[in-house]
Structure formats: C-alpha cells, structure tokens
Design an enzyme around this catalytic site. Structure first.
Site, PDB file in Angstrom:
ATOM      1  N   CYS A   1     -38.428 -74.305 -70.589  1.00 35.51           N
ATOM      2  CA  CYS A   1     -39.242 -73.722 -69.508  1.00 35.51           C
ATOM      3  C   CYS A   1     -40.148 -74.746 -68.853  1.00 35.51           C
ATOM      4  CB  CYS A   1     -40.062 -72.558 -70.048  1.00 35.51           C
ATOM      5  SG  CYS A   1     -41.147 -73.042 -71.386  1.00 35.51           S
TER       6      CYS A   1
ATOM      7  N   GLU B   1     -45.209 -65.059 -70.490  1.00 38.31           N
ATOM      8  CA  GLU B   1     -44.922 -66.502 -70.469  1.00 38.31           C
ATOM      9  C   GLU B   1     -43.605 -66.671 -69.728  1.00 38.31           C
ATOM     10  OE1 GLU B   1     -46.718 -69.029 -71.837  1.00 38.31           O
ATOM     11  OE2 GLU B   1     -48.298 -67.794 -72.700  1.00 38.31           O
TER      12      GLU B   1
END
Ligand code: NAD
Length: 465
Positions: free
Chosen positions: A243, A209
């Site tokens: 993010c 991720e």
C-alpha cells in the site's frame, strides 16, 4: 438443544467478564502473541510463501518480525501510556481534580487485506489487546494459506482474547451485521464504503487504512543511484503489492532519463538479470489481479520489463512512460509497474499531487531545503518521507494511517493504544466546600459579578457588546 455461541458472542462475553482490563492480562496476551510467532514461525513463513511467493527473509522483515517488534514495543511502554494524565482545573471549578484515562472499547473487529496478510491483521490485534479489548479477526480470503494458519493457531495461543472468522464477502457481510465497539479495516475504497455503511447502523467508530497513488518526486540535488535503488526496492517489494509503495515517479525530463537508467540498474541489482529466477521476487496474488496489471502495462509505454507468465503469475518489474490520460495513472497500480512522469519542476509536481486524492504516503528525494519545505507546506498526505519509501512504518512512535481518500485514523505503538481506547475524562470535586453556591440561582447582581470574574474572558467580551 445445545446453545451455540458465535465468535462475536464469545468475544463479547470474554470482554464483559472484566478479565481483559488489568495490565497483567494485556501484557500476557502480547507475550502469547510473540510466543505464537516464535513457535509457529515456520508455519507462517510457509503460508506467506504459498500465498504470495514471499521470500522468508521478506516475510520476517515485513510480517512476522514486524509484528513481533510492534508487540515488544507495546509490551515495553504500555504501563506508562496507561497512566492517568492530570489535567489542570480552572478557578471556576476548583477545588477539584481532573484527569483522563485510557479505557478499553470492548469488542474490536479487524478486517485484513491479502497483501501483508499477517502484519495487517496482527499489528492491529496487538494494539487492540494492549488496549484491553477482545478481538475478532477476519483474514483475507485471497491469502488462504495464511488465513488457515491464523485460524489454526490464534485460538490456541489467544483463547478468550481473539477469535478468527475465515471467509470472503458473505462471511464479512454477516459479521458486519453484528455490533462491534470499533472496526479496524485495511483494504480498498469499495469495501471501505461497505464497512462504513454497516458501521453506521450501530454508530460504530471505524479506522480505515486504505491505499491510493503514493508519488515519489526526484530532483537534481539527490544522489540518483541511491534514490533509484530505494524507489525500486519500495516499488517492487512483494511484487509491487504494497500500500505504501511509490506508485509513480515525478521528475523533470532531464532527471527522468538518468533516473530510468539507474532504476534499471537497481532492478538488476535487487533481482538479477532475470527476476523470474530470483527467489527474492514475489508473485501476483491471483489471476484477476494479473489480468488487471497486464491491461495496465500497455506495451507501447513499457521502457523496461513487461515480461510475464500467466501460469505462475510472474510479472517482471516494469518501467513505463505513460501517455497523459493512460489508465495506469488513473487508479492505484498495486503491482510491479512504475510509471515515470515528466513535470516541468517543483510547482507542477505539487499541482500533480494536489490534483489527486490525498495519498497514503508522499516521497521526496531532494537535498534542497526549499523543495522539502514546499512539499511539507503545500501538500497533504498520510505520511511524508524524505529520501526513503515505506520505512516510516517501522518507526513505532510514528502514527501510521491515511488522510482523505487514503483513510482515516492511525495506529502503531501508542497510537494503536489510543485508537483502541476511549480517553475517558474524570472529574472529582469534593462536596465540601460547595463553591457552586456562588453560581446557583437565584441570580443576583453580586453573582453576575462573580461569574464575570470567574469566567473572565467571556464576561469581558459580553460587557463590551
Ligand atoms: P479489499 O478491500 O478487496 O479487501 C479487504 C477485506 O475486505 C478482505 O478481508 C475482504 O474479505 C473484505 N471485503 C472485500 N469486499 C467486501 C465487501 N463487499 N463486503 C464486505 N467485506 C469485503 O482489499 P484487498 O484487495 O485485500 O487489498 C488491497 C487494497 O488494500 C489496496 O487498495 C491497498 O492499497 C489497500 N491496503 C492498504 C493498506 C494500509 O495499511 N493503508 C495496507 C494494505 C493494503
């Protein structure tokens, strides 16, 4: 001499004891996880405030409450997801029954970053436990308070299910030398490569991720005031250290002007005239990141904000008009800077997006169906969101993950259970009648005809050749 068992050894022994497989064990772990979040809520909220200046409401929204909702969703649906799925059996293999079943992988290593130090460790944990695995958690050393609270409470609430190994690069390097059945990593590209190389030694599957530059495109058909507020919220939440935050804005010049004014209004609405005084506004995690951001915020390009204080690591929500080739457009910003980039329209915006690594998320603020279709059909990104940033994470039925440079694999809800399981196919063919007699050697003309009929499409193609 007493034999010392390592955390990974304990996690392996617990998995091999077989206790983690029944549904009841899995549901119990999810309940324990939720109980820990409820009973130790104050400890976690305080640690997040210490590590990142996170307001307790934001901590509830994006960390503690988020994980609780994810665990509750898993708890509610797990039994159904684990039900074996029947698969049709072709004529050539009948009579037989075929099905698939999700089976646990074993010991899962979860390596977390510092920006959402609780969510990004415990949401994967919930999925891995729901899938019947044991877990080793490696929190980020850059969120030491959260790491310490996890190390304090996880062993108490999840004994025999999860282990915590605190530390930085040396400790992670040592962990990565061990064999896991899956590694789930959230972080940056450089460390991801280290993780993937180490995983290759044991042929361990990985989920990565990662981050990258997530663009937001805005056109004239949208409501600029609401779009600006949502973009400002997504960008400046957690002081930009998110993010999935919109990393930069693309719009035609005649849109950028009014959008800039609306963004300034939005920043004031969210954090007041002096964000330094707002308890809702976070701080930069450490001095290294503070210095990196200061270098990116070239004063000549700042159109709003730019104020900072190294001692408290306060960095104001900042709008920039970068020059082509500026460093701020070369790397993921991961801080409260928002470059506004002019494009001459939809096609140039799509070219700009496609000219970079595939983003984790792509945000399109437009009411024009053609524009929406163009982004959907001509770009690739981890996720595509219309008119809102970041909120896709909170839809537990949507897989969350990147593509290309923004990562591989996905999780949340059922996708987590599938990520942390092996979908094992099972075939059960009775010994009687032994229909395989029809295809066993020795081969004859009759058998050739039968096989041709059984696997018809292949047989027909073969005869034509
Ligand atoms: P990082 O890669 O520096 O660190 C992540 C983890 O890896 C930490 O636990 C750290 O101890 C470990 N690590 C770092 N270097 C290592 C090495 N050489 N060997 C072994 N282990 C190592 O990332 P970070 O600074 O904590 O987080 C920021 C990055 O994470 C950004 O790029 C951001 O976009 C990304 N991110 C992605 C998501 C997502 O869900 N896709 C979420 C948050 C952050």
């Amino acid at each position: 001499m007493q034999h010392v068992i390592s955390p990974v050894g304990r996690a392996r022994a617990a998995f091999e004891a077989g206790t983690t497989r029944p549904l009841a064990w899995r549901l119990d772990q999810l309940r324990r996880l939720r109980r820990m979040l409820a009973e130790r809520h104050a400890d976690f909220a305080e640690a997040l405030a210490r590590d990142l200046g996170k307001h307790h409401t934001e901590a509830q929204l994006a960390e503690i409450g988020f994980v609780d909702a994810e665990a509750a969703h898993l708890e509610r649906h797990l039994e159904g997801w684990l039900r074996p799925r029947r698969v049709p059996v072709p004529l050539a293999v009948r009579p037989a029954r075929a099905w698939t079943e999700l089976t646990p992988l074993g010991v899962v290593l979860v390596i977390g970053p510092w920006n959402y130090p609780l969510q990004l460790l415990l949401a994967p944990l919930a999925g891995a436990l729901a899938a019947g695995n044991t877990v080793v958690l490696k929190p980020s050393e850059h969120a030491p308070a959260t790491s310490a609270v996890l190390a304090r409470w996880i062993p108490e609430y999840l004994a025999g299910a999860a282990e915590v190994v605190e530390g930085g690069i040396p400790e992670t390097t040592a962990l990565l030398a061990e064999r896991f059945d899956h590694i789930f990593f959230t972080g940056g590209e450089a460390a991801a490569k280290v993780v993937m190389r180490a995983a290759a030694e044991h042929l361990t599957p990985v989920t990565l991720e990662l981050g990258g530059k997530s663009p937001a495109y805005v056109d004239a058909s949208t409501d600029l005031a609401t779009a600006a507020k949502r973009i400002a919220w997504g960008r400046f939440m957690n002081a930009g250290q998110t993010c999935v935050a919109p990393d930069y804005v693309l719009a035609r010049e005649e849109i950028l002007e009014p959008l800039q004014a609306e963004l300034i209004k939005a920043v004031t609405a969210l954090f007041g005239p002096d964000p330094a005084a707002s308890p809702s506004y976070g701080r930069i995690v450490d001095d290294r990141h503070f210095a990196r951001l200061a270098a990116l915020a070239d004063a000549s390009t700042v159109v709003h904000g730019g104020q900072r204080d190294a001692a408290s690591r306060y960095f104001a929500p900042t709008l920039l008009r970068p020059a082509p080739g500026d460093a701020v457009m070369a790397e993921e910003i991961f801080g409260p800077l928002l470059p506004l980039v002019p494009v001459d329209g939809l096609d140039e915006a799509i070219e700009e997006v496609n000219g970079r690594a595939k983003p984790l998320a792509l945000y399109v603020f437009s009411n024009d169906p053609q524009t929406r279709r163009a982004f959907a059909g001509r770009t690739s990104s981890g996720a595509l969101c219309f008119d809102v940033p970041a909120a896709h994470l909170s839809v537990p039925g949507l897989p969350f993950g990147g593509v290309g440079g923004s990562g591989m694999g996905a999780y949340h809800g059922e996708h987590s259970v599938r990520t942390f399981s092996h979908e094992r196919p099972t075939l059960d063919k009775p010994l009687w009648p032994d229909t395989l007699e029809l295809i066993y050697p020795p081969y004859t003309r009759t058998k050739h005809r039968i096989i041709g009929a059984l696997v018809a499409p292949v047989g027909k193609r073969a005869r034509k050749r």
